[in-house]
Scaffold this active site. Structure first.
Site, PDB file in Angstrom:
ATOM      1  N   ARG A  26     -36.627  29.857 -29.476  1.00  0.00           N
ATOM      2  CA  ARG A  26     -35.441  30.719 -29.457  1.00  0.00           C
ATOM      3  C   ARG A  26     -34.562  30.509 -30.689  1.00  0.00           C
ATOM      4  NH1 ARG A  26     -33.752  33.299 -24.807  1.00  0.00           N
ATOM      5  NH2 ARG A  26     -35.548  33.840 -23.564  1.00  0.00           N
ATOM      6  N   ARG A  30     -28.816  34.754 -29.813  1.00  0.00           N
ATOM      7  CA  ARG A  30     -27.371  34.974 -29.689  1.00  0.00           C
ATOM      8  C   ARG A  30     -26.475  33.903 -30.287  1.00  0.00           C
ATOM      9  NH1 ARG A  30     -27.670  36.139 -23.479  1.00  0.00           N
ATOM     10  NH2 ARG A  30     -29.283  34.600 -23.891  1.00  0.00           N
ATOM     11  N   ARG A  39     -27.122  43.032 -32.602  1.00  0.00           N
ATOM     12  CA  ARG A  39     -27.199  43.266 -31.157  1.00  0.00           C
ATOM     13  C   ARG A  39     -26.100  44.222 -30.719  1.00  0.00           C
ATOM     14  NH1 ARG A  39     -27.898  43.839 -26.481  1.00  0.00           N
ATOM     15  NH2 ARG A  39     -28.340  42.333 -24.837  1.00  0.00           N
ATOM     16  N   ASP A  76     -40.661  39.515 -26.671  1.00  0.00           N
ATOM     17  CA  ASP A  76     -40.399  38.844 -25.396  1.00  0.00           C
ATOM     18  C   ASP A  76     -41.675  38.770 -24.578  1.00  0.00           C
ATOM     19  OD1 ASP A  76     -37.794  37.919 -23.835  1.00  0.00           O
ATOM     20  OD2 ASP A  76     -39.240  38.686 -22.386  1.00  0.00           O
ATOM     21  N   TYR A 150     -42.354  36.719 -12.836  1.00  0.00           N
ATOM     22  CA  TYR A 150     -41.388  37.797 -13.078  1.00  0.00           C
ATOM     23  C   TYR A 150     -41.856  39.115 -12.464  1.00  0.00           C
ATOM     24  CZ  TYR A 150     -38.675  34.867 -16.247  1.00  0.00           C
ATOM     25  OH  TYR A 150     -37.880  33.878 -16.753  1.00  0.00           O
TER      26      TYR A 150
HETATM   27  O1  CP3 Z   1     -36.612  33.214 -31.281  1.00  0.00           O
HETATM   28  C1  CP3 Z   1     -37.567  33.259 -30.489  1.00  0.00           C
HETATM   29  O2  CP3 Z   1     -37.935  32.273 -29.831  1.00  0.00           O
HETATM   30  C2  CP3 Z   1     -38.429  34.509 -30.435  1.00  0.00           C
HETATM   31  C3  CP3 Z   1     -38.179  35.444 -29.400  1.00  0.00           C
HETATM   32  C4  CP3 Z   1     -38.276  35.120 -27.917  1.00  0.00           C
HETATM   33  C5  CP3 Z   1     -37.401  35.728 -26.980  1.00  0.00           C
HETATM   34  N1  CP3 Z   1     -37.833  35.407 -25.727  1.00  0.00           N
HETATM   35  C6  CP3 Z   1     -36.258  36.586 -27.328  1.00  0.00           C
HETATM   36  C7  CP3 Z   1     -35.191  36.839 -26.334  1.00  0.00           C
HETATM   37  C8  CP3 Z   1     -39.197  34.367 -27.192  1.00  0.00           C
HETATM   38  C9  CP3 Z   1     -40.318  33.468 -27.702  1.00  0.00           C
HETATM   39  C10 CP3 Z   1     -38.913  34.575 -25.805  1.00  0.00           C
HETATM   40  C11 CP3 Z   1     -39.706  33.972 -24.724  1.00  0.00           C
HETATM   41  C12 CP3 Z   1     -39.284  34.178 -23.325  1.00  0.00           C
HETATM   42  N2  CP3 Z   1     -38.695  35.287 -22.764  1.00  0.00           N
HETATM   43  C13 CP3 Z   1     -39.517  33.258 -22.294  1.00  0.00           C
HETATM   44  C14 CP3 Z   1     -40.252  31.931 -22.455  1.00  0.00           C
HETATM   45  C15 CP3 Z   1     -39.392  30.857 -23.032  1.00  0.00           C
HETATM   46  C16 CP3 Z   1     -38.281  30.405 -22.111  1.00  0.00           C
HETATM   47  O3  CP3 Z   1     -37.120  30.596 -22.512  1.00  0.00           O
HETATM   48  O4  CP3 Z   1     -38.581  29.817 -21.070  1.00  0.00           O
HETATM   49  C17 CP3 Z   1     -38.996  33.803 -21.112  1.00  0.00           C
HETATM   50  C18 CP3 Z   1     -39.010  33.147 -19.737  1.00  0.00           C
HETATM   51  C19 CP3 Z   1     -38.485  35.103 -21.411  1.00  0.00           C
HETATM   52  C20 CP3 Z   1     -37.869  36.091 -20.477  1.00  0.00           C
HETATM   53  C21 CP3 Z   1     -36.461  36.392 -20.827  1.00  0.00           C
HETATM   54  N3  CP3 Z   1     -36.066  37.101 -21.944  1.00  0.00           N
HETATM   55  C22 CP3 Z   1     -35.294  36.040 -20.118  1.00  0.00           C
HETATM   56  C23 CP3 Z   1     -35.266  35.236 -18.821  1.00  0.00           C
HETATM   57  C24 CP3 Z   1     -34.189  36.556 -20.814  1.00  0.00           C
HETATM   58  C25 CP3 Z   1     -32.724  36.548 -20.419  1.00  0.00           C
HETATM   59  C26 CP3 Z   1     -32.096  35.235 -20.496  1.00  0.00           C
HETATM   60  C27 CP3 Z   1     -31.947  34.715 -21.919  1.00  0.00           C
HETATM   61  O5  CP3 Z   1     -32.448  33.614 -22.170  1.00  0.00           O
HETATM   62  O6  CP3 Z   1     -31.329  35.376 -22.741  1.00  0.00           O
HETATM   63  C28 CP3 Z   1     -34.691  37.183 -21.983  1.00  0.00           C
HETATM   64  C29 CP3 Z   1     -33.883  37.850 -23.030  1.00  0.00           C
HETATM   65  C30 CP3 Z   1     -34.121  37.407 -24.447  1.00  0.00           C
HETATM   66  N4  CP3 Z   1     -35.342  37.144 -24.998  1.00  0.00           N
HETATM   67  C31 CP3 Z   1     -33.121  37.260 -25.453  1.00  0.00           C
HETATM   68  C32 CP3 Z   1     -33.786  36.916 -26.634  1.00  0.00           C
HETATM   69  C33 CP3 Z   1     -33.171  36.710 -27.991  1.00  0.00           C
HETATM   70  C34 CP3 Z   1     -31.624  37.515 -25.270  1.00  0.00           C
HETATM   71  C35 CP3 Z   1     -31.375  38.971 -25.368  1.00  0.00           C
HETATM   72  C36 CP3 Z   1     -29.947  39.294 -25.664  1.00  0.00           C
HETATM   73  O7  CP3 Z   1     -29.592  39.389 -26.849  1.00  0.00           O
HETATM   74  O8  CP3 Z   1     -29.196  39.466 -24.706  1.00  0.00           O
END
Ligand code: CP3
Length: 343
Positions: A26, A30, A39, A76, A150
């Site tokens: 990540r 944000r 965003r 994602d 999910y």
């Molecule tokens: O920078 C990076 O790592 C690359 C992009 C990336 C995102 N999600 C972007 C994202 C990666 C590799 C993921 C993986 C992901 N997504 C996982 C596995 C890793 C982990 O955190 O356990 C999971 C479970 C998800 C599912 C997911 N996506 C959730 C539960 C959420 C909401 C909660 C949160 O952490 O924000 C997301 C949204 C998400 N994915 C955001 C980003 C940058 C936030 C979006 C926003 O700007 O609101």
């Protein structure tokens, strides 16, 4: 074998790298003001993932700022269910919401449509052309088990109660869904490799919900099948597995799945990891994301302990993703410290 110019690929190939490489799960997101700015201007998160120019820019933001050793594709894990035809939304402040699947009939309606994730492949091509020779481009997907969580529960609000119920009460349904996800993930990751991904990570964020036989059945076996299919076609592409909070599942996972390296979360004891896991494969991890929020001596002391324990055959990372409240200066401080560290 000669050293490549990419420290991450060296470690994944079992070679001592020129320096201990670092990237952060990540690392785009944000906590970065330049991400928040894009965003705010964008319709929604999914739209950002599916607009190659935007996704390329966001992938590169942490590389420009911190010179990480890897760029991870901005996308994602839930794009795979989307590509299967599941309605997916990211609601403000609520996390993801999917139309849950609950019957065999629901599963029969799922067809993987490569066109719906074509923009992701375009992002990979664009990013690949803009990285320095030492930076590795990492593609990724969610593990079948975690994505199934999910898809069955629809969100993470009730700790995946419906999915856990399926493990015991409806295994035929869960097995069928997992089989569909193995096929879809194989296609999705193959396309990422064809587009220019140089290494892959499989995120099994909810592996820790299972133990014993269920862990073998739904975490280890599907991951092993997915990896063996990819390795047949792309033997040169290394794969990192991240079965978060797998506890006593780490050892069978590292030995049985065919991964090239294991990502460990911050709950894993360092002495144990060195003895029982790093003796099998290179490790990635495992600074607590909370210490990155904290910064200062607490963070640097913990980083030093990790660096001393694992030595050079290691990819420095967090135990889970960077959280939004992380000060970007702490990331800069951490990367500088790792680069200067001499044991
Ligand atoms: O920078 C990076 O790592 C690359 C992009 C990336 C995102 N999600 C972007 C994202 C990666 C590799 C993921 C993986 C992901 N997504 C996982 C596995 C890793 C982990 O955190 O356990 C999971 C479970 C998800 C599912 C997911 N996506 C959730 C539960 C959420 C909401 C909660 C949160 O952490 O924000 C997301 C949204 C998400 N994915 C955001 C980003 C940058 C936030 C979006 C926003 O700007 O609101």
């Amino acid at each position: 074998m000669n050293k490549s110019r990419k420290p991450i690929l060296d470690v994944l190939g079992g070679q001592i790298p020129e320096r201990v490489p670092v990237w952060l799960m990540r690392q785009a997101g944000r906590y970065l003001p330049e991400y928040r700015e894009l965003r705010a201007k964008s319709k929604n998160f999914l739209n950002m993932c599916l607009t190659p120019d935007l996704a390329t820019e966001i992938t590169l933001q942490p590389i420009r700022r911190f010179d990480m050793d890897a760029a991870i594709l901005f996308a994602d894990i839930l794009l795979v269910p989307m590509a299967l035809g599941v309605d997916l939304q990211f609601r403000e402040g609520e996390g993801p919401a999917l139309q849950p699947v609950s019957s065999m009939l629901d599963l029969e309606a799922l067809f993987y449509d490569p066109a719906s994730v074509a923009p992701v492949m375009q992002t990979i091509r664009q990013v690949a052309g803009q990285l320095s020779p030492s930076t590795t481009l990492i593609g990724f997907c969610g593990a079948p088990w975690t994505v199934a969580c999910y898809m069955i529960d629809g969100n993470s609000h009730s700790n995946f109660a419906a999915t856990k119920k399926c493990v015991y009460e409806n295994p035929e349904f869960l097995e069928r869904l997992i089989a569909i996800l193995i096929d879809a993930s194989e296609q999705y990751l193959s396309a990422q490799i064809e587009a220019g991904a140089e290494a892959l990570q499989i995120f099994d964020s909810w592996a820790g919900l299972l133990s014993g036989e269920a862990f073998t059945h739904y975490v280890i076996n599907p991951t092993r099948i997915l990896i063996s299919r990819l390795k047949k076609k792309y033997p040169h592409i290394p794969i990192i597995g991240f079965p978060r909070e797998a506890a006593d599942g780490y050892e069978p996972y590292i030995k049985q799945t065919g991964i090239d390296a294991l990502g460990i979360d911050q709950s894993v004891d360092l002495a144990y990891a060195k003895r029982a896991l790093q003796s099998v494969k290179p490790l990635q991890g495992n600074l607590s994301p909370d210490l990155l929020v904290q910064g200062g001596a607490a963070m640097l002391d913990a980083a030093a302990t990790i660096l001393r324990t694992f030595g050079p055959l290691h990819i420095f990372n967090l135990g889970h993703g960077v959280v939004p409240q992380t000060p970007p200066e702490h990331v800069a401080q951490l990367v500088a410290y790792i680069r200067e560290f001499r044991p």
